[in-house]
Scaffold this motif. Structure first.
Motif, short mmCIF file in Angstrom:
data_model
loop_
_atom_site.label_atom_id
_atom_site.label_comp_id
_atom_site.label_asym_id
_atom_site.label_seq_id
_atom_site.Cartn_x
_atom_site.Cartn_y
_atom_site.Cartn_z
N VAL A 146 0.81 -1.21 0.00
CA VAL A 146 0.00 0.00 0.00
C VAL A 146 0.85 1.26 0.00
CG1 VAL A 146 -1.97 -1.12 1.11
CG2 VAL A 146 -0.19 -0.06 2.52
N ASP A 147 2.17 1.12 -0.03
CA ASP A 147 3.04 2.29 -0.11
C ASP A 147 2.85 3.00 -1.45
OD1 ASP A 147 4.42 2.06 2.39
OD2 ASP A 147 5.49 0.35 1.56
N ASN A 148 3.13 4.29 -1.45
CA ASN A 148 3.02 5.08 -2.67
C ASN A 148 4.02 4.58 -3.70
OD1 ASN A 148 3.28 7.28 -4.63
ND2 ASN A 148 2.10 8.48 -3.16
N PRO A 149 3.59 4.33 -4.96
CA PRO A 149 4.51 3.83 -6.00
C PRO A 149 5.69 4.76 -6.25
CG PRO A 149 2.23 3.57 -6.71
CD PRO A 149 2.20 4.38 -5.44
N ARG A 150 5.55 6.04 -5.94
CA ARG A 150 6.63 6.98 -6.18
C ARG A 150 7.81 6.77 -5.23
NH1 ARG A 150 4.25 12.92 -6.53
NH2 ARG A 150 6.44 13.32 -7.08
N LYS A 151 7.62 5.93 -4.22
CA LYS A 151 8.72 5.59 -3.33
C LYS A 151 9.69 4.61 -3.98
CE LYS A 151 6.30 6.17 1.10
NZ LYS A 151 5.94 5.48 2.36
N PHE A 152 9.30 4.04 -5.14
CA PHE A 152 10.09 2.99 -5.76
C PHE A 152 10.48 3.39 -7.18
CE2 PHE A 152 6.99 1.30 -2.79
CZ PHE A 152 7.78 0.51 -1.96
N ALA A 153 11.51 2.74 -7.69
CA ALA A 153 11.97 3.00 -9.06
C ALA A 153 12.46 1.69 -9.66
CB ALA A 153 13.08 4.04 -9.06
N LEU A 154 12.35 1.62 -10.98
CA LEU A 154 12.80 0.44 -11.72
C LEU A 154 14.17 0.76 -12.33
CD1 LEU A 154 11.58 -2.38 -12.28
CD2 LEU A 154 10.85 -1.50 -14.51
N PHE A 155 15.11 -0.16 -12.17
CA PHE A 155 16.46 0.04 -12.67
C PHE A 155 16.82 -1.08 -13.64
CE2 PHE A 155 16.36 2.44 -8.80
CZ PHE A 155 17.26 3.47 -8.96
N GLN A 156 17.64 -0.73 -14.64
CA GLN A 156 18.23 -1.77 -15.46
C GLN A 156 19.65 -2.01 -14.96
OE1 GLN A 156 18.43 -0.21 -19.56
NE2 GLN A 156 20.65 -0.06 -19.33
N ARG A 157 20.04 -3.26 -14.98
CA ARG A 157 21.36 -3.68 -14.48
C ARG A 157 22.09 -4.39 -15.61
NH1 ARG A 157 23.84 -8.14 -11.99
NH2 ARG A 157 25.19 -7.63 -10.21
N VAL A 158 23.32 -3.99 -15.88
CA VAL A 158 24.12 -4.57 -16.96
C VAL A 158 25.48 -5.00 -16.40
CG1 VAL A 158 25.23 -4.15 -19.18
CG2 VAL A 158 22.99 -3.15 -18.71
N GLU A 159 25.88 -6.22 -16.71
CA GLU A 159 27.22 -6.69 -16.34
C GLU A 159 28.08 -6.71 -17.60
OE1 GLU A 159 27.40 -10.31 -14.06
OE2 GLU A 159 25.39 -9.97 -13.23
N LYS A 160 29.20 -5.99 -17.53
CA LYS A 160 30.09 -5.90 -18.70
C LYS A 160 31.53 -5.73 -18.23
CE LYS A 160 30.95 -3.21 -22.90
NZ LYS A 160 30.61 -1.97 -23.65
N ASP A 161 32.41 -6.58 -18.75
CA ASP A 161 33.84 -6.48 -18.44
C ASP A 161 34.09 -6.46 -16.93
OD1 ASP A 161 34.33 -6.35 -21.17
OD2 ASP A 161 34.22 -4.16 -21.20
N ASP A 162 33.43 -7.38 -16.22
CA ASP A 162 33.59 -7.52 -14.77
C ASP A 162 33.15 -6.28 -14.00
OD1 ASP A 162 34.66 -10.10 -15.04
OD2 ASP A 162 36.68 -9.29 -15.36
N GLN A 163 32.34 -5.46 -14.63
CA GLN A 163 31.78 -4.28 -13.97
C GLN A 163 30.25 -4.37 -14.00
OE1 GLN A 163 33.53 -1.82 -12.47
NE2 GLN A 163 35.49 -2.74 -13.00
#
Length: 223
Positions: free
Chosen positions: A119-136
């Motif tokens: 029931v928390d406000n959706p604006r408290k959250f964010a969607l992130f993309q995660r990429v693994e490249k060259d051990d980073q």
């Protein structure tokens, strides 16, 4: 080094169908993408929930989807209540969502919260993309109007090339209007305690410096 920014790669309508066929040929599950006659497509995305703070649900609701409880046999009609209960989400919780190419990031966040009855406000959250490249590992916050299924299609099914993570929205300005009055009042009490403790430490620091100088002056003979 710049990581791969999949949102900058644009597929034309003619490129969508072969891309979907290529995508489906690379996965070993039934989570296929389906092309519709109007050019849109549907498919599955997997979102990992990495939340460090507790989430809130209505006090009369049990978050069955989180702990794998048995599904209800009939439709539930829980009456809305003002009471809330909070708890920590199990570590590395993941959820698959079936969405369309038109589904936006903001809608994915709302769908996830609804799945877990948060029931928390959706604006408290964010969607992130995660990429693994060259051990980073690189992360990028998705804007509200980005389309996660398109990113999934362009990147392919490899989770290292792209994975989606739901986190607290802590990059940028705090959306104070997303918090309830009791939460804001609690924040003010915490700030007051921190301020009082900081002032106490500063007074103590200068008092010790003053005492040291006075002791040094007392130990020195005049002239």
């Amino acid at each position: 080094d710049e990581y791969i920014d999949w949102k900058k790669q644009v597929l034309s309508r003619d490129e969508i169908e072969p891309k979907i066929l290529e995508y489906n040929s690379q996965i070993n599950s039934d989570l296929l993408m389906t092309l519709n006659s109007d050019g849109t497509y549907t498919g599955f995305i997997k979102v990992q929930l990495k939340l460090v703070r507790p989430i809130s649900v209505s006090a009369n609701m049990k978050p069955q989807s989180i702990y794998g409880s048995k599904k209800a046999t009939g439709p539930s009609r829980s009456q809305p209540v003002k009471r809330r209960t909070s708890f920590y989400l199990p570590k590395d919780t993941v959820k698959h969502l079936h969405i369309s190419s038109h589904t936006k990031s903001s809608e994915v966040i709302k769908a996830l919260l609804n799945k877990f009855m948060v029931v928390d406000n959706p604006r408290k959250f964010a969607l992130f993309q995660r990429v693994e490249k060259d051990d980073q590992v690189y992360t990028r916050k998705l804007s509200d109007d980005e389309h996660p299924l398109y990113l999934r299609l362009v990147a392919g099914p490899d989770e290292k090339m792209l994975s989606l993570v739901l986190k607290e929205n802590e990059t940028g300005e705090v959306n104070w209007d997303a918090f309830t009055v009791p939460e804001l009042q609690n924040f003010l009490r915490i700030l007051q305690r921190e301020e009082e403790e900081h002032v106490k430490q500063m007074f103590g620091k200068y008092a010790r410096c003053r005492q040291k100088m006075q002791e040094e002056l007392a130990n020195r003979s005049p002239g």
